[in-house]
Design an enzyme around this catalytic site. Structure first.
Site, PDB file in Angstrom:
ATOM      1  N   TYR A  84     -14.999   1.094   9.487  1.00 22.44           N
ATOM      2  CA  TYR A  84     -13.431   1.179   9.381  1.00 22.44           C
ATOM      3  C   TYR A  84     -13.131   1.342  11.002  1.00 22.44           C
ATOM      4  O   TYR A  84     -12.129   0.501  11.145  1.00 22.44           O
ATOM      5  CB  TYR A  84     -13.238   2.751   8.882  1.00 22.44           C
ATOM      6  N   GLY A 120       0.928  -1.232  -0.052  1.00 24.22           N
ATOM      7  CA  GLY A 120       0.001  -0.102  -0.158  1.00 24.22           C
ATOM      8  C   GLY A 120       0.880   1.230   0.255  1.00 24.22           C
ATOM      9  O   GLY A 120       0.431   2.266   0.704  1.00 24.22           O
ATOM     10  N   LYS A 127     -10.448  -1.516  12.496  1.00 27.06           N
ATOM     11  CA  LYS A 127      -9.082  -1.110  13.053  1.00 27.06           C
ATOM     12  C   LYS A 127      -9.381  -1.809  14.619  1.00 27.06           C
ATOM     13  O   LYS A 127      -8.127  -2.425  14.851  1.00 27.06           O
ATOM     14  CB  LYS A 127      -8.971   0.318  13.094  1.00 27.06           C
ATOM     15  N   ASP A 182       1.996  -1.963  -4.390  1.00 26.50           N
ATOM     16  CA  ASP A 182       0.399  -1.249  -4.136  1.00 26.50           C
ATOM     17  C   ASP A 182      -0.255  -2.061  -5.568  1.00 26.50           C
ATOM     18  O   ASP A 182       0.299  -2.797  -6.459  1.00 26.50           O
ATOM     19  CB  ASP A 182       0.383   0.094  -4.562  1.00 26.50           C
ATOM     20  N   ILE A 183      -1.562  -2.009  -5.388  1.00 33.95           N
ATOM     21  CA  ILE A 183      -2.448  -2.745  -6.337  1.00 33.95           C
ATOM     22  C   ILE A 183      -2.435  -1.602  -7.829  1.00 33.95           C
ATOM     23  O   ILE A 183      -2.635  -2.265  -8.814  1.00 33.95           O
ATOM     24  CB  ILE A 183      -3.620  -2.657  -5.928  1.00 33.95           C
TER      25      ILE A 183
HETATM   26  N1  SER Z   1      -8.056  10.036   8.464  1.00 40.47           N
HETATM   27  C1  SER Z   1      -8.764   8.645   8.750  1.00 40.47           C
HETATM   28  C2  SER Z   1     -10.122   8.734   8.410  1.00 40.47           C
HETATM   29  O1  SER Z   1     -10.706   9.804   8.182  1.00 40.47           O
HETATM   30  C3  SER Z   1      -8.770   8.317  10.142  1.00 40.47           C
HETATM   31  O2  SER Z   1      -8.054   7.175  10.397  1.00 40.47           O
HETATM   32  O3  SER Z   1     -10.612   7.851   7.881  1.00 40.47           O
END
Ligand code: SER
Length: 315
Positions: A143, A9, A147, A35-36
């Site tokens: 997200y 990445g 994480k 990276d892809i």
């Molecule tokens: N900058 C990131 C986002 O906005 C936060 O980890 O998703």
């Protein structure tokens, strides 16, 4: 045999600058970017590049084996705003790539792993100011969920199999070399770009939305500092809180106006406002300061000055 590094990445907002920093430090040939898709010119010209899907375990194993890699930085991820629109794909990319790489580390294919986490691991029930290292964590975004789960996996692979994995919960990152993509904090970059190109910016979060932010140069030094630290001193194997400063879009606009008095900002909050409201306003990063000497350098005035002058020369 010199130590080699693989960045998965490498063409994203952090990966681009991380790759360039590692190359100037260790020599171009010893840092393999992957990276892809291909990245921007400066990065592509700076050293070796391999086209790689971060979820393709066999392809990553092949690169690790044929290059005798010692350190891996897994930077591929779908960020908060895009992930809300593609939950299953975000989970597959964010978790699939991490589990593959942890397994490869466990089987001894390389020595040390860096994996980025985020302030998105926190949620509405977390104390919002001076958010502690260990606290309530009930993220409400795809997200953030990915994480937080990833942090759990990192700590598990360290505890159970001794994998040397290190991680940072990055705040919003402000940079000029590579575009951020699909994050909630992207306004903090767009505001400078639009100030220069049109003199106005329509911000997608409210004027008083206060979030933790950091200049990319600080984020890169922190990352390298953590990776350089002796393993025994690293007491957090989930992910370190890392703070620098916090500000609102209104404060950013004010800071821009001290260089460009005619700059105008308006506000049209969208779904990203809701995401921002679930994240901390400021971060307690005392663990990172104690364990490996974290210390940020850039304040808001420094960031504004740097961003405006760098973006001006870039265009
Ligand atoms: N900058 C990131 C986002 O906005 C936060 O980890 O998703």
């Amino acid at each position: 045999m010199p130590k080699k590094t693989l960045i998965v990445g490498a063409c994203g907002q952090i990966g681009t600058e991380l790759t360039l920093a590692l190359r100037s430090r260790c020599g171009s040939e010893s840092v393999i970017a992957s990276d892809i898709r291909e990245g921007q010119q400066e990065l592509m010209r700076s050293g070796p590049f391999v086209q790689l899907d971060a979820t393709d375990k066999a392809a990553i194993r092949e690169v690790l084996e044929s290059n005798e890699i010692s350190d891996v930085y897994l930077m591929a991820a779908m960020l908060s705003a895009t992930a809300e629109k593609n939950p299953a794909t975000a989970w597959d990319l964010n978790m699939g790539s991490l589990l593959n790489i942890l397994e490869l580390a466990r089987s001894g294919k390389f020595n040390k792993l860096f994996w980025p986490s985020s302030i998105a691991v926190f949620g509405p029930s977390t104390p919002r100011t001076n958010t502690p290292q260990s606290t309530v964590m009930e993220p409400t975004t795809v997200y953030g969920i990915s994480k937080l789960a990833g942090e759990g996996w990192c700590a598990y692979y360290h505890r159970k199999f001794g994998v040397d994995v290190r991680s940072i919960r990055y705040p919003g990152l402000i940079s000029w070399k590579a575009q951020p993509g699909g994050g909630t904090t992207d306004y903090a970059v767009e505001i400078y770009q639009e100030a220069l190109s049109s003199g106005t910016y329509q911000c997608f979060v409210k004027e008083d939305t206060r979030l933790p932010m950091m200049y990319m140069e600080d984020a890169i030094s922190g990352t390298l500092q953590l990776m350089d630290a002796p393993s025994a001193g690293i007491t957090v194997r989930s992910s370190y809180n890392l703070g620098a400063l916090s500000f609102t879009p209104a404060q950013m606009a004010e800071s821009i106006r001290s260089h460009m008095p005619d700059f105008r900002i308006s506000y049209a909050p969208d779904y990203r406002q809701e995401i921002a409201e679930t994240w901390p306003e400021s971060i307690d990063d005392s663990k990172a300061r104690e364990d490996w000497g974290w210390h940020p350098r850039f304040g808001l005035e420094d960031i504004t000055r740097e961003m405006l002058s760098r973006l001006r020369t870039k265009s």
